[in-house]
Design a protein around this motif. Structure first.
Motif, PDB file in Angstrom:
ATOM      1  N   UNK A  31       0.817  -1.221   0.000  1.00  9.43           N
ATOM      2  CA  UNK A  31       0.000   0.000   0.000  1.00  9.43           C
ATOM      3  C   UNK A  31       0.849   1.269   0.000  1.00  9.43           C
ATOM      4  N   UNK A  32       2.109   1.150   0.450  1.00 12.14           N
ATOM      5  CA  UNK A  32       2.992   2.311   0.515  1.00 12.14           C
ATOM      6  C   UNK A  32       3.605   2.624  -0.853  1.00 12.14           C
ATOM      7  N   UNK A  33       3.843   1.585  -1.646  1.00  8.61           N
ATOM      8  CA  UNK A  33       4.624   1.725  -2.875  1.00  8.61           C
ATOM      9  C   UNK A  33       4.006   2.663  -3.919  1.00  8.61           C
ATOM     10  N   UNK A  34       2.685   2.632  -4.193  1.00  9.26           N
ATOM     11  CA  UNK A  34       2.141   3.537  -5.220  1.00  9.26           C
ATOM     12  C   UNK A  34       2.445   5.012  -4.980  1.00  9.26           C
ATOM     13  N   UNK A  35       2.472   5.425  -3.721  1.00  5.15           N
ATOM     14  CA  UNK A  35       2.771   6.822  -3.409  1.00  5.15           C
ATOM     15  C   UNK A  35       4.211   7.170  -3.773  1.00  5.15           C
ATOM     16  N   UNK A  42       6.239  11.679 -11.567  1.00  2.72           N
ATOM     17  CA  UNK A  42       6.215  13.141 -11.678  1.00  2.72           C
ATOM     18  C   UNK A  42       7.591  13.666 -12.079  1.00  2.72           C
ATOM     19  N   UNK A  43       8.637  13.119 -11.464  1.00  2.26           N
ATOM     20  CA  UNK A  43       9.991  13.525 -11.816  1.00  2.26           C
ATOM     21  C   UNK A  43      10.319  13.219 -13.269  1.00  2.26           C
ATOM     22  N   UNK A  44       9.851  12.073 -13.749  1.00  7.30           N
ATOM     23  CA  UNK A  44      10.124  11.677 -15.137  1.00  7.30           C
ATOM     24  C   UNK A  44       9.408  12.587 -16.129  1.00  7.30           C
ATOM     25  N   UNK A  45       8.136  12.866 -15.872  1.00  4.66           N
ATOM     26  CA  UNK A  45       7.371  13.708 -16.797  1.00  4.66           C
ATOM     27  C   UNK A  45       7.895  15.139 -16.824  1.00  4.66           C
ATOM     28  N   UNK A  46       8.247  15.643 -15.661  1.00  4.01           N
ATOM     29  CA  UNK A  46       8.763  17.006 -15.597  1.00  4.01           C
ATOM     30  C   UNK A  46      10.111  17.099 -16.311  1.00  4.01           C
ATOM     31  N   UNK A  47      10.951  16.085 -16.134  1.00  6.18           N
ATOM     32  CA  UNK A  47      12.284  16.090 -16.744  1.00  6.18           C
ATOM     33  C   UNK A  47      12.223  15.962 -18.260  1.00  6.18           C
ATOM     34  N   UNK A 254      -2.327  26.238 -10.418  1.00  4.03           N
ATOM     35  CA  UNK A 254      -3.713  26.290  -9.920  1.00  4.03           C
ATOM     36  C   UNK A 254      -4.012  25.080  -9.053  1.00  4.03           C
ATOM     37  N   UNK A 255      -3.607  23.889  -9.531  1.00  5.01           N
ATOM     38  CA  UNK A 255      -3.837  22.654  -8.767  1.00  5.01           C
ATOM     39  C   UNK A 255      -3.120  22.707  -7.429  1.00  5.01           C
ATOM     40  N   UNK A 256      -1.856  23.152  -7.441  1.00  4.11           N
ATOM     41  CA  UNK A 256      -1.064  23.232  -6.209  1.00  4.11           C
ATOM     42  C   UNK A 256      -1.672  24.222  -5.222  1.00  4.11           C
ATOM     43  N   UNK A 257      -2.174  25.345  -5.724  1.00  5.53           N
ATOM     44  CA  UNK A 257      -2.763  26.370  -4.852  1.00  5.53           C
ATOM     45  C   UNK A 257      -4.045  25.858  -4.195  1.00  5.53           C
ATOM     46  N   UNK A 290      -3.365  14.418  -1.400  1.00  6.42           N
ATOM     47  CA  UNK A 290      -2.660  15.649  -1.764  1.00  6.42           C
ATOM     48  C   UNK A 290      -1.430  15.357  -2.618  1.00  6.42           C
ATOM     49  N   UNK A 291      -0.590  14.446  -2.134  1.00  5.07           N
ATOM     50  CA  UNK A 291       0.652  14.152  -2.867  1.00  5.07           C
ATOM     51  C   UNK A 291       0.360  13.495  -4.207  1.00  5.07           C
ATOM     52  N   UNK A 292      -0.629  12.622  -4.241  1.00  2.24           N
ATOM     53  CA  UNK A 292      -0.978  11.949  -5.497  1.00  2.24           C
ATOM     54  C   UNK A 292      -1.511  12.953  -6.524  1.00  2.24           C
ATOM     55  N   UNK A 293      -2.372  13.867  -6.083  1.00  2.00           N
ATOM     56  CA  UNK A 293      -2.945  14.854  -7.002  1.00  2.00           C
ATOM     57  C   UNK A 293      -1.918  15.912  -7.391  1.00  2.00           C
ATOM     58  N   UNK A 294      -1.036  16.270  -6.462  1.00  3.15           N
ATOM     59  CA  UNK A 294       0.018  17.237  -6.779  1.00  3.15           C
ATOM     60  C   UNK A 294       0.923  16.692  -7.882  1.00  3.15           C
ATOM     61  N   UNK A 295       1.319  15.430  -7.744  1.00  2.00           N
ATOM     62  CA  UNK A 295       2.167  14.802  -8.763  1.00  2.00           C
ATOM     63  C   UNK A 295       1.411  14.608 -10.073  1.00  2.00           C
ATOM     64  N   UNK A 296       0.127  14.297  -9.970  1.00  2.93           N
ATOM     65  CA  UNK A 296      -0.698  14.201 -11.181  1.00  2.93           C
ATOM     66  C   UNK A 296      -0.761  15.550 -11.882  1.00  2.93           C
ATOM     67  N   UNK A 297      -0.826  16.616 -11.090  1.00  3.10           N
ATOM     68  CA  UNK A 297      -0.825  17.963 -11.654  1.00  3.10           C
ATOM     69  C   UNK A 297       0.468  18.256 -12.403  1.00  3.10           C
ATOM     70  N   UNK A 298       1.594  17.781 -11.868  1.00  2.00           N
ATOM     71  CA  UNK A 298       2.881  17.945 -12.549  1.00  2.00           C
ATOM     72  C   UNK A 298       2.866  17.229 -13.893  1.00  2.00           C
ATOM     73  N   UNK A 299       2.332  16.002 -13.898  1.00  7.82           N
ATOM     74  CA  UNK A 299       2.264  15.204 -15.125  1.00  7.82           C
ATOM     75  C   UNK A 299       1.377  15.889 -16.166  1.00  7.82           C
ATOM     76  N   UNK A 300       0.176  16.298 -15.754  1.00  7.61           N
ATOM     77  CA  UNK A 300      -0.763  16.939 -16.683  1.00  7.61           C
ATOM     78  C   UNK A 300      -0.175  18.235 -17.238  1.00  7.61           C
ATOM     79  N   UNK A 301       0.433  19.016 -16.359  1.00  5.33           N
ATOM     80  CA  UNK A 301       0.982  20.307 -16.776  1.00  5.33           C
ATOM     81  C   UNK A 301       2.128  20.147 -17.781  1.00  5.33           C
ATOM     82  N   UNK A 302       2.859  19.031 -17.678  1.00  3.62           N
ATOM     83  CA  UNK A 302       4.031  18.830 -18.542  1.00  3.62           C
ATOM     84  C   UNK A 302       3.668  18.386 -19.957  1.00  3.62           C
TER      85      UNK A 302
END
Length: 326
Positions: A31-35, A42-47, A254-257, A290-302
């Motif tokens: 249960x910990x691993x998906x997070x 997120x790091x991969x998509x942003x990079x 916007x997502x982060x805010x 929060x962390x899952x949606x924040x990272x999803x926001x990074x992916x979508x934004x990229x």
């Protein structure tokens, strides 16, 4: 004596092969691993500016999964005495006698070796070394040196959970830059309020086994105050990806805010009622979302399509403003 009894029980408690597989699966705390993986992604998509190679994505996430599973299995071995003492964890594979510690250790070593080999051969050496450093830091620094000896255990130990973000970036670029380190820092600062909210819920369990988590050592009031402080640090940090770094754009901003405002609201509510376990539970559950949606926001934004859409909207807004000005 306890170890001998645990080992003697293994064959009796496993009735078929599927139960053996399930026990080893439970050792990895799945249960910990998906997070951890969502921060890697997120790091991969942003990079890669939203252009992630599917094979590299599969390899990196698989390698990250194997590394995390290895670390969690080692943690189960090291903390078997604590797990046996706490009612909440007594039914885990090792304290319940379904898996011997020696077998679990071999399993963890194999997982770690597979992770390193896969990442080194199919991604790059830096990502493989970072994944291994996560295992070492989690076990040596957090589990061995900090967890049982200081109330600041999760503050420093949080670095282990933040390393997957670096692994994702390194897998794409073969190097580390400021956006990668900022993403690492965001996860690092997010970890204390996330984990302390859980610790508030199960404070008595930690007290029973002598683990000096902050709620046990300093009490609920001091813990909720620390959660509030870390939250106020974390939320502005998430916006630094937009400015000055420019690694993410307006959609992520916007997502982060929005997410940050909800996190602040929940942390403030808990600060007003430090002994309210329902509020602690609410913050803990939201911190995961929060962390899952924040990272999803990074992916979508990229994504290139997101860039095209924001450019289109910005152009039309500018045209509208110019028309109104005249």
């Amino acid at each position: 004596m306890q170890e001998m009894m645990v080992g003697a029980d293994v064959s009796r408690k496993h009735q078929n092969f599927l139960q053996v597989i399930h026990s080893y699966y439970q050792l990895t705390k799945p249960r910990i691993i998906p997070l951890l993986l969502i921060t890697t992604a997120a790091g991969m998509w942003m990079a890669s500016d939203g252009r992630v190679d599917p094979f590299l994505l599969l390899v990196t996430l698989t390698g990250g999964t194997l590394a995390a599973a290895s670390a969690q299995t080692l943690n189960c071995i090291y903390d078997r005495d604590i797990d046996y003492a706490m009612e909440r964890t007594r039914r885990r594979p090792i304290p319940s006698g379904r898996v011997q510690s020696s077998h679990a250790l071999l399993f963890a070593i194999v997982l770690g070796c597979l992770s390193f080999t896969l990442l080194a051969l199919c991604a790059n050496l830096l990502s493989a070394l970072l994944a291994m450093s996560g295992i070492v830091f989690y076990m040596l620094i957090y589990t061995h040196l900090l967890k049982r000896h200081t109330a600041q255990n999760i503050v420093i130990g949080g670095a282990a959970g933040a390393i997957p973000a670096l692994v994702g970036w390194a897998a794409v670029t073969g190097s580390l830059s400021w956006p990668a380190w900022l993403l690492f820092a965001i996860v690092f600062v997010w970890t204390p309020p996330h984990f302390w909210a859980l610790a508030l819920m199960i404070r008595d369990d930690y007290a029973k086994v002598g683990i000096p988590m902050l709620p046990v050592v300093a009490g609920e009031v001091a813990t909720t105050r620390q959660i509030w402080i870390y939250t106020l640090i974390m939320v502005p940090m998430t916006l630094l990806l937009v400015y000055p770094l420019g690694a993410s754009g307006v959609v992520y901003g916007i997502i982060a805010a929005i997410l940050g405002s909800v996190f602040i609201k929940k942390a403030w509510a808990l600060l007003q009622e430090p002994e309210n376990k329902q509020l602690a539970r609410s913050l803990f559950k939201f911190s995961i979302l929060y962390m899952m949606l924040l990272c999803t926001g990074i992916v979508i934004d990229s994504l290139p399509k997101t860039h095209q859409l924001t450019a289109f909207v910005a152009e039309h807004i500018q045209t509208l403003i110019s028309a109104i000005a005249f």
